[in-house]
Design a protein around this motif. Sequence first.
Motif, PDB file in Angstrom:
ATOM      1  N   ALA A  31       0.832  -1.200   0.000  1.00 42.66           N
ATOM      2  CA  ALA A  31       0.000   0.000   0.000  1.00 42.66           C
ATOM      3  C   ALA A  31       0.870   1.256   0.000  1.00 42.66           C
ATOM      4  O   ALA A  31       0.400   2.348  -0.253  1.00 42.66           O
ATOM      5  CB  ALA A  31      -0.915   0.001   1.205  1.00 42.66           C
ATOM      6  N   ARG A  32       2.158   1.084   0.331  1.00 37.58           N
ATOM      7  CA  ARG A  32       3.051   2.247   0.375  1.00 37.58           C
ATOM      8  C   ARG A  32       3.456   2.676  -1.035  1.00 37.58           C
ATOM      9  O   ARG A  32       3.974   3.758  -1.228  1.00 37.58           O
ATOM     10  CB  ARG A  32       4.306   1.924   1.169  1.00 37.58           C
ATOM     11  N   LYS A  33       3.236   1.795  -1.973  1.00 42.19           N
ATOM     12  CA  LYS A  33       3.571   2.178  -3.356  1.00 42.19           C
ATOM     13  C   LYS A  33       2.659   3.327  -3.774  1.00 42.19           C
ATOM     14  O   LYS A  33       1.468   3.322  -3.492  1.00 42.19           O
ATOM     15  CB  LYS A  33       3.370   0.984  -4.284  1.00 42.19           C
ATOM     16  N   PRO A  34       3.228   4.344  -4.437  1.00 42.95           N
ATOM     17  CA  PRO A  34       2.456   5.534  -4.763  1.00 42.95           C
ATOM     18  C   PRO A  34       1.214   5.232  -5.581  1.00 42.95           C
ATOM     19  O   PRO A  34       1.345   4.656  -6.661  1.00 42.95           O
ATOM     20  CB  PRO A  34       3.444   6.396  -5.563  1.00 42.95           C
ATOM     21  N   PRO A  35       0.040   5.597  -5.075  1.00 36.79           N
ATOM     22  CA  PRO A  35      -1.156   5.466  -5.894  1.00 36.79           C
ATOM     23  C   PRO A  35      -1.250   6.667  -6.822  1.00 36.79           C
ATOM     24  O   PRO A  35      -0.844   7.749  -6.456  1.00 36.79           O
ATOM     25  CB  PRO A  35      -2.286   5.487  -4.862  1.00 36.79           C
ATOM     26  N   ALA A  36      -1.816   6.475  -7.992  1.00 37.72           N
ATOM     27  CA  ALA A  36      -2.007   7.606  -8.909  1.00 37.72           C
ATOM     28  C   ALA A  36      -3.268   8.349  -8.482  1.00 37.72           C
ATOM     29  O   ALA A  36      -4.131   7.759  -7.836  1.00 37.72           O
ATOM     30  CB  ALA A  36      -2.159   7.088 -10.328  1.00 37.72           C
ATOM     31  N   PRO A  37      -3.533   9.607  -8.736  1.00 39.53           N
ATOM     32  CA  PRO A  37      -2.541  10.466  -9.378  1.00 39.53           C
ATOM     33  C   PRO A  37      -1.682  11.204  -8.358  1.00 39.53           C
ATOM     34  O   PRO A  37      -2.152  11.507  -7.264  1.00 39.53           O
ATOM     35  CB  PRO A  37      -3.425  11.451 -10.132  1.00 39.53           C
ATOM     36  N   ASP A  38      -0.468  11.493  -8.712  1.00 35.58           N
ATOM     37  CA  ASP A  38       0.429  12.279  -7.874  1.00 35.58           C
ATOM     38  C   ASP A  38       0.213  13.764  -8.132  1.00 35.58           C
ATOM     39  O   ASP A  38      -0.245  14.122  -9.209  1.00 35.58           O
ATOM     40  CB  ASP A  38       1.871  11.957  -8.259  1.00 35.58           C
ATOM     41  N   PRO A  39       0.576  14.590  -7.127  1.00 30.32           N
ATOM     42  CA  PRO A  39       0.619  16.021  -7.440  1.00 30.32           C
ATOM     43  C   PRO A  39       1.649  16.225  -8.551  1.00 30.32           C
ATOM     44  O   PRO A  39       2.593  15.458  -8.649  1.00 30.32           O
ATOM     45  CB  PRO A  39       1.096  16.666  -6.140  1.00 30.32           C
ATOM     46  N   PRO A  40       1.448  17.221  -9.372  1.00 29.42           N
ATOM     47  CA  PRO A  40       2.387  17.419 -10.485  1.00 29.42           C
ATOM     48  C   PRO A  40       3.795  17.702  -9.967  1.00 29.42           C
ATOM     49  O   PRO A  40       3.957  18.328  -8.913  1.00 29.42           O
ATOM     50  CB  PRO A  40       1.807  18.633 -11.211  1.00 29.42           C
ATOM     51  N   GLU A  41       4.767  17.258 -10.695  1.00 29.27           N
ATOM     52  CA  GLU A  41       6.164  17.470 -10.277  1.00 29.27           C
ATOM     53  C   GLU A  41       6.619  18.855 -10.646  1.00 29.27           C
ATOM     54  O   GLU A  41       7.390  19.050 -11.577  1.00 29.27           O
ATOM     55  CB  GLU A  41       7.060  16.433 -10.970  1.00 29.27           C
ATOM     56  N   ILE A  42       6.066  19.815  -9.901  1.00 27.14           N
ATOM     57  CA  ILE A  42       6.470  21.188 -10.180  1.00 27.14           C
ATOM     58  C   ILE A  42       6.876  21.845  -8.882  1.00 27.14           C
ATOM     59  O   ILE A  42       6.499  21.390  -7.797  1.00 27.14           O
ATOM     60  CB  ILE A  42       5.332  22.024 -10.825  1.00 27.14           C
ATOM     61  N   GLY A  43       7.645  22.932  -9.012  1.00 23.55           N
ATOM     62  CA  GLY A  43       8.027  23.744  -7.859  1.00 23.55           C
ATOM     63  C   GLY A  43       8.506  22.887  -6.713  1.00 23.55           C
ATOM     64  O   GLY A  43       9.275  21.946  -6.905  1.00 23.55           O
ATOM     65  N   PRO A  44       8.053  23.203  -5.493  1.00 22.28           N
ATOM     66  CA  PRO A  44       8.563  22.514  -4.308  1.00 22.28           C
ATOM     67  C   PRO A  44       8.196  21.034  -4.266  1.00 22.28           C
ATOM     68  O   PRO A  44       8.772  20.293  -3.477  1.00 22.28           O
ATOM     69  CB  PRO A  44       7.911  23.270  -3.150  1.00 22.28           C
ATOM     70  N   PHE A  45       7.228  20.599  -5.095  1.00 19.33           N
ATOM     71  CA  PHE A  45       6.880  19.181  -5.088  1.00 19.33           C
ATOM     72  C   PHE A  45       7.934  18.352  -5.824  1.00 19.33           C
ATOM     73  O   PHE A  45       7.947  17.141  -5.727  1.00 19.33           O
ATOM     74  CB  PHE A  45       5.506  18.964  -5.744  1.00 19.33           C
ATOM     75  N   LYS A  46       8.775  19.044  -6.570  1.00 24.36           N
ATOM     76  CA  LYS A  46       9.845  18.352  -7.276  1.00 24.36           C
ATOM     77  C   LYS A  46      11.026  18.256  -6.319  1.00 24.36           C
ATOM     78  O   LYS A  46      11.460  19.266  -5.772  1.00 24.36           O
ATOM     79  CB  LYS A  46      10.227  19.180  -8.513  1.00 24.36           C
ATOM     80  N   ARG A  47      11.544  17.065  -6.120  1.00 23.99           N
ATOM     81  CA  ARG A  47      12.607  16.953  -5.107  1.00 23.99           C
ATOM     82  C   ARG A  47      13.843  17.760  -5.471  1.00 23.99           C
ATOM     83  O   ARG A  47      14.552  18.248  -4.593  1.00 23.99           O
ATOM     84  CB  ARG A  47      12.951  15.486  -4.858  1.00 23.99           C
ATOM     85  N   ARG A  63       0.237   7.650   2.197  1.00 27.70           N
ATOM     86  CA  ARG A  63       0.611   6.388   1.554  1.00 27.70           C
ATOM     87  C   ARG A  63      -0.078   5.179   2.152  1.00 27.70           C
ATOM     88  O   ARG A  63      -0.303   4.180   1.505  1.00 27.70           O
ATOM     89  CB  ARG A  63       2.117   6.175   1.670  1.00 27.70           C
ATOM     90  N   SER A  64      -0.327   5.271   3.473  1.00 23.14           N
ATOM     91  CA  SER A  64      -0.936   4.126   4.155  1.00 23.14           C
ATOM     92  C   SER A  64      -1.548   4.668   5.438  1.00 23.14           C
ATOM     93  O   SER A  64      -1.348   5.833   5.784  1.00 23.14           O
ATOM     94  CB  SER A  64       0.125   3.083   4.496  1.00 23.14           C
ATOM     95  N   LEU A  65      -2.250   3.811   6.134  1.00 22.48           N
ATOM     96  CA  LEU A  65      -2.848   4.241   7.399  1.00 22.48           C
ATOM     97  C   LEU A  65      -1.746   4.706   8.356  1.00 22.48           C
ATOM     98  O   LEU A  65      -1.862   5.751   9.004  1.00 22.48           O
ATOM     99  CB  LEU A  65      -3.636   3.073   8.007  1.00 22.48           C
ATOM    100  N   ALA A  66      -0.665   3.934   8.414  1.00 21.68           N
ATOM    101  CA  ALA A  66       0.438   4.276   9.320  1.00 21.68           C
ATOM    102  C   ALA A  66       1.034   5.627   8.938  1.00 21.68           C
ATOM    103  O   ALA A  66       1.301   6.468   9.792  1.00 21.68           O
ATOM    104  CB  ALA A  66       1.505   3.194   9.271  1.00 21.68           C
ATOM    105  N   HIS A  67       1.208   5.802   7.626  1.00 20.49           N
ATOM    106  CA  HIS A  67       1.780   7.050   7.140  1.00 20.49           C
ATOM    107  C   HIS A  67       0.847   8.211   7.456  1.00 20.49           C
ATOM    108  O   HIS A  67       1.294   9.285   7.864  1.00 20.49           O
ATOM    109  CB  HIS A  67       2.008   6.936   5.636  1.00 20.49           C
ATOM    110  N   MET A  68      -0.468   7.960   7.321  1.00 23.57           N
ATOM    111  CA  MET A  68      -1.438   8.999   7.614  1.00 23.57           C
ATOM    112  C   MET A  68      -1.385   9.377   9.104  1.00 23.57           C
ATOM    113  O   MET A  68      -1.404  10.548   9.468  1.00 23.57           O
ATOM    114  CB  MET A  68      -2.835   8.524   7.237  1.00 23.57           C
ATOM    115  N   LEU A  69      -1.292   8.345   9.958  1.00 26.95           N
ATOM    116  CA  LEU A  69      -1.223   8.621  11.398  1.00 26.95           C
ATOM    117  C   LEU A  69       0.036   9.405  11.734  1.00 26.95           C
ATOM    118  O   LEU A  69       0.007  10.338  12.529  1.00 26.95           O
ATOM    119  CB  LEU A  69      -1.247   7.306  12.190  1.00 26.95           C
ATOM    120  N   GLU A  70       1.132   9.014  11.104  1.00 29.80           N
ATOM    121  CA  GLU A  70       2.383   9.711  11.384  1.00 29.80           C
ATOM    122  C   GLU A  70       2.265  11.182  10.980  1.00 29.80           C
ATOM    123  O   GLU A  70       2.657  12.072  11.729  1.00 29.80           O
ATOM    124  CB  GLU A  70       3.541   9.049  10.639  1.00 29.80           C
TER     125      GLU A  70
END
Length: 444
Positions: free
Chosen positions: A19-35, A142-149
Amino acid sequence: MEERGNGFLDRAFGADPDARKPPAPDPPEIGPFKRSFWKSPLRGPWLTSFTGSALLVAIVVCAVTGFLSHVAYETTLGENSVVLGDGPLTFLYEWLSWPAGWAYLYAVTQGMHVIFGVAAIPLLLLKLWSVIPKFFERPALRSLAHMLERTSLALFIGSALFLFATGLLNIQVWYPFGFSFVPAHYYASFVFVGALTLHLALKLPLVARSFREHGVVKPLGRNQTIHEDAEAHESVALAPDSATISRRGLVGAVAATSLGLAVMMAGQSIGGPLRRIALLAPRGQEYGTGPNAFQINKTARLAGIASADTGETWILKVAGSDQLELSRADLLALPQVTERLPIACVEGWSTTQDWTGIPLIALGRMVGGDSAETLLVQSLQESGSFSEVVLNRAQLSDSRSLLALKVNGADLSLDHGFPARIIIPGAPGVHNTKWVDRLTFGAV
Ligand SMILES: Nc1nc2c(c(=O)[nH]1)N[C@H]1C(S)=C(S)[C@@H](COP(=O)(O)O)O[C@H]1N2
Ligand SMILES: [Mo]
């Protein structure tokens, strides 16, 4: 089979690692969202761990002294309560009674609260800066755990910012918000301590690993470079620029800012000539000259004290098993005691003066109230949270606790509580009621 999830939340909630694998759709890879947007080579787990550890020390001091301040308010004594209820710590407040012993006790605990609180702010900002890329993490959940964190992190950062903001505004004696400071600051601290505990549980292994790998202070050495894994840590730049400031330069600058703020705040906590370094002290630096020239919390005018009530007709009502009415002339005819005691305000400032008046316990004896457990003090001031206060046994029976008529040899000024005010050792400033109207031994 080997556990692939990371952290106990995953295990506790049985999150599917897939479930940690990225589900689509992602925010666009622009500005600060781009690593690759984040380029500082200084960001990484070591900087976050180091700053976090320093911040933790400041926060622990701040939290302990904050809860002590609540103990000092003796909120379980009737009129003293400025919160609706004390929450889960009520038993503690009932059990602990604030002592009168050391006159500077509250000046020190509250001074530390404010000094460490203000000094923590640059550390908090540096720590937030060190993890900025994580705020733009994709996918956001990404997941329930990730959401809780992330929820716990949002509560953590939110409550921290709320506590620091309201604390700072309170020190500046500025209340632009529509709620009452003490309950808000107090209840938010429970959210904060809870979220902090969870955050520590989740992050301590990372901190330990980073310190093991790089050393605690070694990365601050001259010309030190450290290699942190950009794959494993979102805060590490994928394609770092060259540094514009060294790691030691950045940490040094922030530490110097913290220390500078601490010294400034200490200036007003300690008072006296050191006040001059308290550049941000809201109560000004100068109080004119003369025996009454020291800071005023609330002027008589603001408290709605009419000068007619404090004139010749003023009569102090004292009650115990007997009752007594005393004019200011009657009070001045009683044996006077002079004590050098501080006023230590919750805002973190203190000022020490020579007070002259009648020991409260002597007044208690005159009405058969000297063995009372409590003393209810009521002011001429008709409303406001400080118009009434209840003193505990230690405070009312201490020989230095006074109904003061004079300060530094002169009559109290109207703003400092004329015709008579309370002054007791070791307590928060709020308990030194001004413009006293009535004393009742054993009322509560
Ligand atoms: N009646 C009354 N007494 C009061 C207050 C007040 O607002 N009303 N303020 C308290 C607070 S918060 C402090 S810090 C001290 C300050 O005393 P000062 O104004 O003489 O310095 O008075 C205390 N006594
Ligand atoms: Mo105060």
